[in-house]
Write an enzyme that holds these catalytic residues in place. Structure first.
Site, PDB file in Angstrom:
ATOM      1  N   LYS A 197     -12.837  -1.880   6.142  1.00  0.00           N
ATOM      2  CA  LYS A 197     -11.948  -2.988   6.999  1.00  0.00           C
ATOM      3  C   LYS A 197     -12.457  -2.859   8.656  1.00  0.00           C
ATOM      4  CE  LYS A 197      -8.647  -3.076   3.698  1.00  0.00           C
ATOM      5  NZ  LYS A 197      -7.680  -2.228   2.812  1.00  0.00           N
ATOM      6  N   TRP A 226       0.820  -1.187  -0.004  1.00  0.00           N
ATOM      7  CA  TRP A 226      -0.020  -0.024  -0.105  1.00  0.00           C
ATOM      8  C   TRP A 226       0.696   1.222   0.013  1.00  0.00           C
ATOM      9  CZ3 TRP A 226      -4.431  -0.839  -1.965  1.00  0.00           C
ATOM     10  CH2 TRP A 226      -4.851  -1.915  -1.771  1.00  0.00           C
ATOM     11  N   ASP A 283      -2.143   6.899   5.825  1.00  0.00           N
ATOM     12  CA  ASP A 283      -3.341   5.974   5.300  1.00  0.00           C
ATOM     13  C   ASP A 283      -3.353   4.970   6.379  1.00  0.00           C
ATOM     14  OD1 ASP A 283      -4.537   3.865   4.252  1.00  0.00           O
ATOM     15  OD2 ASP A 283      -3.125   3.555   2.738  1.00  0.00           O
TER      16      ASP A 283
HETATM   17  C1  PLP Z   1      -7.339  -1.688   1.612  1.00  0.00           C
HETATM   18  C2  PLP Z   1      -6.247  -0.750   1.859  1.00  0.00           C
HETATM   19  C3  PLP Z   1      -6.343   0.426   0.928  1.00  0.00           C
HETATM   20  C4  PLP Z   1      -7.312   0.415  -0.383  1.00  0.00           C
HETATM   21  O1  PLP Z   1      -8.496   0.921   0.094  1.00  0.00           O
HETATM   22  P1  PLP Z   1      -9.604   1.095  -1.104  1.00  0.00           P
HETATM   23  O2  PLP Z   1     -10.486   1.578  -0.267  1.00  0.00           O
HETATM   24  O3  PLP Z   1     -10.233  -0.329  -1.504  1.00  0.00           O
HETATM   25  O4  PLP Z   1      -9.285   1.948  -2.051  1.00  0.00           O
HETATM   26  C5  PLP Z   1      -5.354   1.245   0.995  1.00  0.00           C
HETATM   27  N1  PLP Z   1      -4.369   1.152   1.846  1.00  0.00           N
HETATM   28  C6  PLP Z   1      -4.449   0.329   3.020  1.00  0.00           C
HETATM   29  C7  PLP Z   1      -3.624   0.383   4.063  1.00  0.00           C
HETATM   30  C8  PLP Z   1      -5.323  -0.605   2.568  1.00  0.00           C
HETATM   31  O5  PLP Z   1      -5.472  -1.748   3.645  1.00  0.00           O
END
Ligand code: PLP
Length: 292
Positions: free
Chosen positions: A126, A33, A102
């Site tokens: 999540k 990521w 993030d």
């Molecule tokens: C799942 C995830 C993403 C992507 O998320 P989306 O909402 O599907 O775009 C980005 N960064 C991390 C750390 C993730 O776990």
């Protein structure tokens, strides 16, 4: 703000909005990521890697003293928890520029030191609710400094000004998020989530560490994720068999991401401790039944 496009659109919106007038941005490449944020961000600004986890096979996060910032750096971008690699920042970096985080895969499973961040974002799906939303916090004082030379949907200031109702919001996702937050509140809030995560993850890490090397976690002890527990078995063949046995007892979706293989137990806030205990039991039974 509640925005569409998930965390992925934030990879672009962050530098589009925040980098102005020749400023640069530092990124930590901590795994899949972090790398994604760099790949997308490079289209919209002068971005460099301030620490590269590729050098240690993404087995850990950097200490603050390992993060190399260059002149004219506007922010440091970090991924608090690398979902695929199972690596997290146990200690938040301390650097002399604002951070952007993030936090998709450990959102609201631990407190956030807000004073160190200008912006925090994450996909809701999540820990917080169904897919369809990114939850974005921005420091209000930076709003007047942002780039406005782009379509209105891409501008943070527009969404802030309209209370996330600039265009039609995904109301079902917002409604469900509200329900999850209420459930969290009634369960003791972020601190209870943090404690649960510690208990749940340590059940699995104990099962790994007490297996005489049968199960192995590739992540450094201090950086092991409390949300995504990754581990290997002695052979890929045994991993396949383990996944098949798990499926039989309805322990599902344990296959590691195709880019890394192995096993990954994602134990987000909604996973009860009983589910984690069931997995630990299976691990111990499997090892007894399949010695090497
Ligand atoms: C799942 C995830 C993403 C992507 O998320 P989306 O909402 O599907 O775009 C980005 N960064 C991390 C750390 C993730 O776990």
């Amino acid at each position: 703000m509640f925005l569409q496009g998930g965390a992925t659109l934030q990879f672009a919106m962050v530098p589009m909005n925040i980098l102005v007038g020749g400023q640069r941005a530092a990124y930590i490449n901590s795994g899949a990521w972090g790398k994604g944020a760099i790949t997308d961000g490079k289209h919209y600004g002068d971005i460099y890697t301030a620490w590269d986890g590729a050098d240690c096979q993404y087995s850990r996060m950097p200490g603050s003293d390992e993060i190399t910032l260059e002149a004219n750096t506007r922010y440091l971008h970090i991924t608090s928890n690398e979902t695929i690699g199972g690596v997290r920042f146990a200690e938040w970096p301390e650097v002399n520029v604002p951070m952007i985080g993030d936090m998709s895969s450990d959102y609201m499973s631990r407190p956030i030191p807000w004073e160190r961040f200008d912006l925090v974002y994450g996909g809701a799906q999540k820990n917080l609710g169904p897919a369809g939303l990114a939850v974005v916090f921005i420091r209000k004082s930076i709003l007047p400094q942002l780039n406005t030379n782009m379509a209105r949907y891409l501008q943070y200031a527009v969404h802030c000004d309209k209370d996330s109702m600039f265009n039609t919001p995904p109301v079902f996702a917002v409604y469900m998020l509200g329900k999850v937050l209420r459930w969290m509140d009634e369960s003791g809030g972020v601190d209870a989530m943090r404690q649960n995560a510690e208990v749940k993850s340590s059940i699995l890490y104990s099962a790994i560490d007490n297996s005489d090397g049968y199960f192995r976690c590739p992540v450094d002890l201090a950086c092991r994720s409390h949300m995504n527990v990754v581990f290997r078995l002695p052979t890929e063949e045994l991993e396949g068999k383990f996944l098949a046995e798990a499926t039989k007892v309805e322990l599902l979706n344990l296959k590691g991401h195709r880019s890394v293989g192995g096993i990954r137990a994602s134990i987000y806030n909604a996973m009860p401790e009983s589910g984690v205990r069931a997995l630990a039991n299976l691990m111990s039974e499997f090892q007894t039944a399949n010695p090497v």
